[in-house]
Design a protein around this motif. Structure first.
Motif, PDB file in Angstrom:
ATOM      1  N   ASN A 182      -4.221   5.412   8.332  1.00  0.00           N
ATOM      2  CA  ASN A 182      -4.315   4.230   7.479  1.00  0.00           C
ATOM      3  C   ASN A 182      -3.021   3.426   7.517  1.00  0.00           C
ATOM      4  N   ASP A 183      -3.133   2.189   7.085  1.00  0.00           N
ATOM      5  CA  ASP A 183      -1.970   1.301   7.058  1.00  0.00           C
ATOM      6  C   ASP A 183      -1.220   1.499   5.745  1.00  0.00           C
ATOM      7  N   GLN A 188       2.338   1.509   3.746  1.00  0.00           N
ATOM      8  CA  GLN A 188       3.677   0.939   3.841  1.00  0.00           C
ATOM      9  C   GLN A 188       4.743   1.783   3.145  1.00  0.00           C
ATOM     10  N   ASP A 229       7.151  -0.156   9.630  1.00  0.00           N
ATOM     11  CA  ASP A 229       5.783   0.005   9.140  1.00  0.00           C
ATOM     12  C   ASP A 229       5.702   0.823   7.857  1.00  0.00           C
ATOM     13  N   THR A 230       6.397   1.951   7.825  1.00  0.00           N
ATOM     14  CA  THR A 230       6.295   2.874   6.695  1.00  0.00           C
ATOM     15  C   THR A 230       7.690   3.270   6.233  1.00  0.00           C
ATOM     16  N   SER A 251       0.851  -1.193   0.000  1.00  0.00           N
ATOM     17  CA  SER A 251       0.000   0.000   0.000  1.00  0.00           C
ATOM     18  C   SER A 251       0.883   1.238   0.000  1.00  0.00           C
ATOM     19  N   LYS A 258       5.994   6.405  13.996  1.00  0.00           N
ATOM     20  CA  LYS A 258       5.680   5.041  13.603  1.00  0.00           C
ATOM     21  C   LYS A 258       6.927   4.173  13.666  1.00  0.00           C
TER      22      LYS A 258
END
Length: 247
Positions: free
Chosen positions: A47-48, A50, A78-79, A4, A74
């Motif tokens: 939102n999730d 990446q 994760d990102t 994503s 975060k």
């Protein structure tokens, strides 16, 4: 695996281009596009997401400032971020915030694909410990994506026996098929894409898989029915590898 992602750029044409590249890449899903880093931050936190592909120089909140905010809020796993900018002086600063890659505008789809493939490999590595299986199934999850004609082809690293330069293309030879894949890229790009602990460039026209070496005689490497000559500029590195292999 589908990653994503969001795209952020205050220049509409640049934003449209990166969105187009995302949408034509099979393992990316565009969740949102923004001309404002402030608006993007709120969306990312809710939102999730990446992967963030963004410009550095933007009004209100710069890409570098947004990267620092994300780094503080975060988990790094994760990102992750890929920067795209017209100013190469930001490259060092970009790596200070642990960016996955840095695209210099204007960039081609090949350069974009190379950068996002790093993201794919990264997220696949960190997800691997989470995958549990009670059946005897394929556990190899290391892949690259090659542009072959008008599609992206997923290729297992352990299936690649060697890569050969061919005009403006490369031939990727696979153990699983008699004919190589022909991809519009350079041997240098392939050398950077393939992991150095599994592959070695041994000639200006060849990269070999170390795991697929059948035998070595003098300056020749034998992989199946193929004999590959070790070039003068690559002999010392290959001999060093051989000395470790035989010890």
């Amino acid at each position: 695996m589908i990653i994503s992602c969001v795209a952020i750029d205050d220049e509409p044409l640049a934003l449209d281009l990166v969105c187009k590249f995302i949408e034509q890449t099979s393992f990316l899903k565009l969740e949102g596009k923004f001309t404002s880093a402030v608006e993007a931050l709120a969306f990312i936190n809710a939102n999730d997401i990446q992967l963030v592909l963004m410009d550095i120089q933007m009004p209100d909140l710069s890409g570098m400032e947004l990267a620092r905010v994300l780094d503080g809020k975060k988990d790094k796993a994760d990102t992750r971020i890929i920067f795209a900018t017209a100013y190469n002086q930001f490259a060092i600063e970009g790596y200070k915030v642990d960016a996955l890659d840095y695209l210099l505008k204007p960039y081609s789809y090949e350069e974009f694909l190379k950068a996002v493939t790093k993201a794919y490999n990264y997220f696949e590595r960190i997800d691997r410990p989470k995958i549990q299986s009670n059946t005897v199934e394929e556990t190899q999850t290391d892949y690259i994506f090659l542009k072959v004609e008008y599609q992206l082809v997923k290729v297992k690293l352990d299936d690649i026996t060697h890569v050969e330069a061919y005009k403006d293309y490369v031939k990727v030879h696979l153990a699983s098929r008699p004919n190589p894949l022909l991809s519009l890229t350079s041997l240098k790009s392939m050398e950077e894409l393939l992991p150095s602990d599994q592959f070695m460039r041994v000639h200006r026209s060849f990269i070999i898989s170390l795991a697929h070496i059948d035998s070595v005689s003098k300056n020749e490497i034998n992989i199946g029915q193929n004999s590959i000559h070790v070039g003068e500029n690559y002999k010392s590195a290959f001999l060093e590898f051989m000395s470790r292999w035989m010890s």
